[in-house]
Design an enzyme around this catalytic site. Structure first.
Site, PDB file in Angstrom:
ATOM      1  N   TRP A 164     -45.222  33.715  23.928  1.00 38.41           N
ATOM      2  CA  TRP A 164     -44.278  32.820  24.584  1.00 38.41           C
ATOM      3  C   TRP A 164     -44.456  31.350  24.187  1.00 38.41           C
ATOM      4  O   TRP A 164     -43.574  30.538  24.443  1.00 38.41           O
ATOM      5  CB  TRP A 164     -44.423  32.944  26.122  1.00 38.41           C
ATOM      6  CG  TRP A 164     -45.853  32.824  26.578  1.00 38.41           C
ATOM      7  CD1 TRP A 164     -46.700  33.861  26.853  1.00 38.41           C
ATOM      8  CD2 TRP A 164     -46.613  31.626  26.766  1.00 38.41           C
ATOM      9  NE1 TRP A 164     -47.934  33.383  27.200  1.00 38.41           N
ATOM     10  CE2 TRP A 164     -47.910  32.013  27.163  1.00 38.41           C
ATOM     11  CE3 TRP A 164     -46.329  30.265  26.657  1.00 38.41           C
ATOM     12  CZ2 TRP A 164     -48.923  31.084  27.440  1.00 38.41           C
ATOM     13  CZ3 TRP A 164     -47.331  29.345  26.923  1.00 38.41           C
ATOM     14  CH2 TRP A 164     -48.608  29.762  27.299  1.00 38.41           C
ATOM     15  N   ASN A 165     -45.573  30.978  23.588  1.00 38.26           N
ATOM     16  CA  ASN A 165     -45.818  29.533  23.431  1.00 38.26           C
ATOM     17  C   ASN A 165     -44.967  28.874  22.351  1.00 38.26           C
ATOM     18  O   ASN A 165     -44.652  27.695  22.442  1.00 38.26           O
ATOM     19  CB  ASN A 165     -47.317  29.240  23.233  1.00 38.26           C
ATOM     20  CG  ASN A 165     -47.899  29.871  22.004  1.00 38.26           C
ATOM     21  OD1 ASN A 165     -47.308  30.771  21.427  1.00 38.26           O
ATOM     22  ND2 ASN A 165     -49.076  29.416  21.601  1.00 38.26           N
ATOM     23  N   ALA A 190     -42.121  37.938  23.803  1.00 38.16           N
ATOM     24  CA  ALA A 190     -42.829  37.880  25.089  1.00 38.16           C
ATOM     25  C   ALA A 190     -41.838  37.968  26.247  1.00 38.16           C
ATOM     26  O   ALA A 190     -40.715  37.478  26.151  1.00 38.16           O
ATOM     27  CB  ALA A 190     -43.617  36.578  25.178  1.00 38.16           C
ATOM     28  N   GLY A 244     -50.960  36.715  19.722  1.00 40.58           N
ATOM     29  CA  GLY A 244     -51.231  36.710  21.163  1.00 40.58           C
ATOM     30  C   GLY A 244     -52.726  36.720  21.395  1.00 40.58           C
ATOM     31  O   GLY A 244     -53.510  36.249  20.555  1.00 40.58           O
ATOM     32  N   GLU A 266     -52.671  37.378  14.682  1.00 41.36           N
ATOM     33  CA  GLU A 266     -52.957  35.950  14.916  1.00 41.36           C
ATOM     34  C   GLU A 266     -53.407  35.865  16.358  1.00 41.36           C
ATOM     35  O   GLU A 266     -52.594  35.959  17.270  1.00 41.36           O
ATOM     36  CB  GLU A 266     -51.694  35.103  14.722  1.00 41.36           C
ATOM     37  CG  GLU A 266     -51.136  35.094  13.319  1.00 41.36           C
ATOM     38  CD  GLU A 266     -52.006  34.340  12.342  1.00 41.36           C
ATOM     39  OE1 GLU A 266     -52.970  33.654  12.765  1.00 41.36           O
ATOM     40  OE2 GLU A 266     -51.751  34.449  11.136  1.00 41.36           O
ATOM     41  N   LEU A 267     -54.710  35.689  16.557  1.00 41.71           N
ATOM     42  CA  LEU A 267     -55.247  35.818  17.915  1.00 41.71           C
ATOM     43  C   LEU A 267     -55.735  34.471  18.449  1.00 41.71           C
ATOM     44  O   LEU A 267     -55.281  33.425  18.023  1.00 41.71           O
ATOM     45  CB  LEU A 267     -56.337  36.889  17.902  1.00 41.71           C
ATOM     46  CG  LEU A 267     -55.876  38.220  17.285  1.00 41.71           C
ATOM     47  CD1 LEU A 267     -57.002  39.220  17.209  1.00 41.71           C
ATOM     48  CD2 LEU A 267     -54.691  38.803  18.039  1.00 41.71           C
ATOM     49  N   CYS A 300     -52.803  28.009  20.041  1.00 40.56           N
ATOM     50  CA  CYS A 300     -54.096  28.596  19.671  1.00 40.56           C
ATOM     51  C   CYS A 300     -54.869  27.690  18.722  1.00 40.56           C
ATOM     52  O   CYS A 300     -56.070  27.862  18.541  1.00 40.56           O
ATOM     53  CB  CYS A 300     -53.906  29.987  19.081  1.00 40.56           C
ATOM     54  SG  CYS A 300     -52.591  30.035  17.874  1.00 40.56           S
ATOM     55  N   GLU A 395     -60.827  29.626  25.448  1.00 36.79           N
ATOM     56  CA  GLU A 395     -59.634  28.875  25.078  1.00 36.79           C
ATOM     57  C   GLU A 395     -59.030  28.263  26.348  1.00 36.79           C
ATOM     58  O   GLU A 395     -58.732  28.982  27.300  1.00 36.79           O
ATOM     59  CB  GLU A 395     -58.647  29.870  24.442  1.00 36.79           C
ATOM     60  CG  GLU A 395     -57.624  29.251  23.572  1.00 36.79           C
ATOM     61  CD  GLU A 395     -56.829  30.308  22.799  1.00 36.79           C
ATOM     62  OE1 GLU A 395     -56.709  31.450  23.267  1.00 36.79           O
ATOM     63  OE2 GLU A 395     -56.322  29.952  21.739  1.00 36.79           O
ATOM     64  N   GLU A 472     -50.098  33.952   7.671  1.00 40.38           N
ATOM     65  CA  GLU A 472     -48.653  33.781   7.802  1.00 40.38           C
ATOM     66  C   GLU A 472     -48.270  32.443   7.203  1.00 40.38           C
ATOM     67  O   GLU A 472     -48.985  31.450   7.375  1.00 40.38           O
ATOM     68  CB  GLU A 472     -48.251  33.800   9.282  1.00 40.38           C
ATOM     69  CG  GLU A 472     -48.439  35.167   9.902  1.00 40.38           C
ATOM     70  CD  GLU A 472     -47.879  35.250  11.307  1.00 40.38           C
ATOM     71  OE1 GLU A 472     -47.902  34.231  12.026  1.00 40.38           O
ATOM     72  OE2 GLU A 472     -47.433  36.344  11.692  1.00 40.38           O
TER      73      GLU A 472
HETATM   74  P1  ADP Z   1     -50.814  35.724  26.430  1.00 36.27           P
HETATM   75  O1  ADP Z   1     -52.094  36.019  27.117  1.00 36.27           O
HETATM   76  O2  ADP Z   1     -50.804  34.497  25.645  1.00 36.27           O
HETATM   77  O3  ADP Z   1     -49.586  35.922  27.252  1.00 36.27           O
HETATM   78  P2  ADP Z   1     -50.563  38.335  25.341  1.00 36.27           P
HETATM   79  O4  ADP Z   1     -51.449  38.828  24.271  1.00 36.27           O
HETATM   80  O5  ADP Z   1     -50.727  38.908  26.698  1.00 36.27           O
HETATM   81  O6  ADP Z   1     -50.729  36.787  25.287  1.00 36.27           O
HETATM   82  O7  ADP Z   1     -49.038  38.510  24.951  1.00 36.27           O
HETATM   83  C1  ADP Z   1     -48.530  38.285  23.676  1.00 36.27           C
HETATM   84  C2  ADP Z   1     -47.452  39.312  23.392  1.00 36.27           C
HETATM   85  O8  ADP Z   1     -48.027  40.604  23.502  1.00 36.27           O
HETATM   86  C3  ADP Z   1     -46.276  39.306  24.358  1.00 36.27           C
HETATM   87  O9  ADP Z   1     -45.113  39.653  23.641  1.00 36.27           O
HETATM   88  C4  ADP Z   1     -46.619  40.407  25.343  1.00 36.27           C
HETATM   89  O10 ADP Z   1     -45.476  40.987  25.939  1.00 36.27           O
HETATM   90  C5  ADP Z   1     -47.269  41.397  24.416  1.00 36.27           C
HETATM   91  N1  ADP Z   1     -48.201  42.322  25.065  1.00 36.27           N
HETATM   92  C6  ADP Z   1     -49.048  42.086  26.082  1.00 36.27           C
HETATM   93  N2  ADP Z   1     -49.764  43.185  26.363  1.00 36.27           N
HETATM   94  C7  ADP Z   1     -49.374  44.146  25.487  1.00 36.27           C
HETATM   95  C8  ADP Z   1     -49.743  45.506  25.239  1.00 36.27           C
HETATM   96  N3  ADP Z   1     -50.665  46.116  25.972  1.00 36.27           N
HETATM   97  N4  ADP Z   1     -49.110  46.159  24.242  1.00 36.27           N
HETATM   98  C9  ADP Z   1     -48.168  45.571  23.501  1.00 36.27           C
HETATM   99  N5  ADP Z   1     -47.780  44.300  23.677  1.00 36.27           N
HETATM  100  C10 ADP Z   1     -48.366  43.587  24.660  1.00 36.27           C
END
Ligand code: ADP
Length: 517
Positions: A164-165, A190, A244, A266-267, A300, A395, A472
Site C-alpha cells: 500500500w505504501n 494491497a 511487502g 522486495e521485503l 522500506c 523497521e 527491480e
Molecule cells: P504490510 O505489513 O506492509 O501491510 P504485507 O506484507 O502484509 O505488508 O502486505 C503486502 C501485500 O501482501 C498486500 O498486497 C497484502 O494484501 C498481501 N498479503 C498479506 N498477507 C498475505 C498472504 N498471506 N498471502 C498473500 N498475500 C498477502
C-alpha cells in the site's frame, strides 16, 4: 478536503477510472467474494466499496493471462514497447486523477503523490525502451562443427502482489518489465489501496494492451491471503513478484516451492544512515529529512538508524531538529502539509510503541514524540539511545528519526551490518577513499552517498539477506521475467558435401543427391 483533490477524484470517477470491481481479461468484473471498504487515512471516511475477487475470477484471470500470453510474446519487442509508450502517455494525461487517488487511499500529500505518479510512469517509459533490447548471445564454441546460441524468452504468466505504501509505482515497477519481456501479469494490490492499481489497468487497456495481458484482482485482507495461495499453487503462473513484509515474503516463498516458481521479493529494510565527521551537517540533515520523512516514513528504504560520528553529532542534531520542526503534519489533503497520516491505527500504534520503548531505555525526544489525532504522528527526533532500542532493530515505518552517536568507522560498519536486513544504506562523507571503503563494506543491496534519495527507473533496486531476492528497475529489472534458452547448432562447419550416386545398371538416368544432415 482541498477542492482540487475532490475535483480530481470526481473526474477520475467520471472518466471511468474508478469502479468497485476487479479488472480481468480486459474488462471490469464484479467478484463474488465479500465487499470491502477503501478508507481515506486522512479523514477516516469510506472512499469506495469494492467487491472482492472470488476463486472463479482468480482462475479466470490466470487463464486469460495464459491465453493472451501466446500472441503477446509473438509480437516484437518494438511493438510491445509502443503499447507501453501509449500506456505511459495515458498515465501522464491522467496524472492529476491518479495522484488524487493515491492521496485519498494512501494518505501521502498531493505533491508527493504527483511525484509517485511521475516515478511510476518512468518505469513504463524505461521498459518501453528496454523492450527492444532483450539481447541474446552467441558463445564461441570449442567445436568447429557447432555454434552456441543463447535466447532470452519470456517466462510466461506472472503474478504480482503489491503493497500500500506506493500504490502506483510498485505496480508499474513489476508490470512494465514483465510486459516488455513478453509476459502477461495478474496483480493483487494491497487491500488498503486497490483503486490506483485498478485505474492503471483501465488505462493500460485503453492504451491498447490486449485483454488478459494485465489483470488486477481486488481483495480484502483475508481474501488476499487466499488469493496468494491460489496464485502460488497455480502451475500456469511461472513467476511471483512480491513487495511487502519479510514475514509474508517468507510465507509466499514456501507456498511457491511445490510449483518451483521463480521469485522476486522486495521485503523489509532497516536502513542505516551514517554521517561522518567530515560531512557537512546541514546537507546531511537535509538528506536525512528527504529519506526519513517522505511518505511519513512509510518506505522500506527510509533511514531507520541515523549513526552520527561524535565530532559532528551536536551540529548535525541542531540542523535536523530545525528542519524537523519546520515540517507541517496533518491531513494529506491540506496544502502545505509535508507529513501525512499513517496508513491505519495498527501502524500508528506500532510507532508509538517503538517511541515508548526508546524513551524507556533512556533516549530523549528532542522534537515531537507523540501521536496526534487523525492517524498522524509528530515528526520526531530521538537522541541519546543505542542500537539495543527496538526502533534501531525493527523497521519504524513512521516519521521518527533515531540518532545514535558513534566513535570510529570500524565500529559503525559493524553496527550497520548487525541486522538481518540489507536493503538500502546511506553515507555522508567528503572523503572519496572512505566512500569506496564503506560502500564496499556495507552488506546492502543499495548504498547512497551524500543524498537521501536513490530511487530511479534506470537503476537496479533490491536487497540482500532478509530484504529479498532479485532486482527491480534498470537494465537488470527485465531479467526477472526472462528465461535463458541455450540452442546448440551442430554440423554446420562446412557446406554439405554433394554426394554423387554412382550410376548402376538399374539407376537410369544418373542422379545427384544432396544430403541434408
Ligand atoms: P504490510 O505489513 O506492509 O501491510 P504485507 O506484507 O502484509 O505488508 O502486505 C503486502 C501485500 O501482501 C498486500 O498486497 C497484502 O494484501 C498481501 N498479503 C498479506 N498477507 C498475505 C498472504 N498471506 N498471502 C498473500 N498475500 C498477502
Amino acid at each position: 478536503m482541498q477542492s482540487h483533490v475532490i475535483d480530481a477524484l470526481r473526474q477520475a470517477v467520471q472518466h471511468g477510472l474508478v469502479r468497485g470491481e476487479s479488472f480481468v481479461d480486459g474488462r471490469w468484473r464484479p467478484g463474488g467474494a465479500a465487499a470491502f471498504g477503501v478508507v481515506d487515512p486522512s479523514t477516516s471516511q469510506m472512499l469506495a466499496q469494492v467487491t472482492g475477487a472470488d476463486d472463479a475470477l482468480v482462475h479466470e484471470a490466470i487463464a486469460s493471462a495464459a491465453r493472451a500470453g501466446v500472441p503477446w510474446r509473438e509480437r516484437t519487442g518494438k511493438a510491445r514497447g509502443e503499447l507501453l509508450r501509449a500506456w505511459h502517455a495515458l498515465i501522464q494525461t491522467h496524472a492529476g486523477e491518479l495522484a488524487a487517488l493515491i492521496t485519498a487511499e494512501q494518505g501521502k500529500p498531493l505533491t508527493e503523490a504527483r511525484g509517485e505518479v511521475e516515478y511510476a510512469a518512468s518505469f513504463v517509459e524505461w521498459y518501453a525502451e528496454e523492450a527492444r533490447r532483450v539481447y541474446g548471445e552467441v558463445i564461441p564454441s570449442p567445436d568447429v562443427a557447432k555454434r552456441f546460441l543463447v535466447l532470452r524468452q519470456p517466462i510466461g504468466v506472472c503474478a504480482a502482489i503489491t503493497p500500500w505504501n506506493y500504490p502506483a509505482a510498485m505496480v508499474t515497477r513489476k508490470v512494465a518489465p514483465a510486459l516488455a519481456a513478453g509476459c502477461t501479469v495478474v496483480v493483487k494490490p494491497a487491500e488498503q489501496t486497490p483503486l490506483t492499481a485498478l485505474a492503471l489497468a483501465e488505462l493500460g487497456s485503453r492504451a491498447g494492451l490486449p485483454a488478459g495481458v494485465l489483470s488486477v484482482l481486488a481483495a480484502d485482507a483475508e481474501q488476499s491471503s487466499h488469493i496468494g495461495r491460489l496464485l502460488c499453487a497455480s502451475d500456469a503462473v511461472r513467476h511471483l513478484s512480491f513487495t511487502g513484509s519479510t514475514e509474508v515474503g517468507r510465507l509466499l516463498a514456501t507456498q511457491c516451492a511445490p510449483t518451483l516458481k521463480k521469485l522476486a521479493l522486495e521485503l523489509g529494510g532497516n536502513a542505516p544512515f551514517i554521517v561522518f565527521d567530515d560531512a557537512d551537517p546541514a546537507s546531511a540533515a537535509e538528506a536525512v529529512v528527504a529519506s526519513k520523512f517522505r511518505n511519513a516514513g512509510q518506505a522500506c528504504i527510509a533511514a531507520n538508524r541515523i549513526y552520527v560520528q561524535r565530532g559532528v553529532h551536536d551540529r548535525f542534531v541542531a540542523e535536523l531538529v530545525a528542519r524537523t520542526r519546520a515540517l507541517t503534519v496533518g491531513s494529506a489533503h491540506d496544502s502545505g502539509v509535508r507529513v501525512g497520516p499513517l496508513i491505519d491505527a495498527p501502524a500508528l500504534a506500532k510507532v508509538e510503541a517503538l517511541v515508548a520503548d526508546a524513551l524507556a531505555r533512556g533516549a530523549r525526544a528532542v522534537v515531537g514524540g507523540r501521536a496526534l489525532a487523525g492517524l498522524c504522528h509528530e515528526p520526531t527526533v530521538i537522541v541519546g539511545g543505542d542500537s539495543s532500542m527496538r526502533c534501531a532493530r525493527e523497521e519504524i515505518f513512521g516519521p521518527v528519526a533515531v540518532v545514535i552517536a558513534f566513535e570510529a568507522e570500524r565500529d559503525v560498519i559493524v553496527a550497520a551490518n548487525d541486522t538481518s536486513f540489507g536493503l538500502a544504506a546511506y553515507v555522508c562523507t567528503r572523503d572519496m577513499a572512505r566512500t569506496l571503503r564503506v560502500a564496499e563494506a556495507l552488506e546492502y543491496g543499495m548504498v547512497a552517498v551524500n543524498t537521501g534519495l536513490l530511487s530511479s527507473a534506470e537503476v537496479p533496486f533490491g536487497g540482500v539477506k532478509h530484504s529479498g531476492l532479485g532486482r527491480e528497475g534498470g537494465r537488470q529489472g527485465i531479467d526477472e521475467y526472462l528465461e535463458t534458452k541455450y540452442v546448440c547448432l551442430g554440423a554446420i562447419n562446412s557446406e554439405p558435401p554433394a554426394a554423387t550416386v554412382k550410376p548402376t545398371k538399374s539407376t537410369l538416368p544418373t542422379q545427384t543427391l544432396t544430403t541434408t544432415q
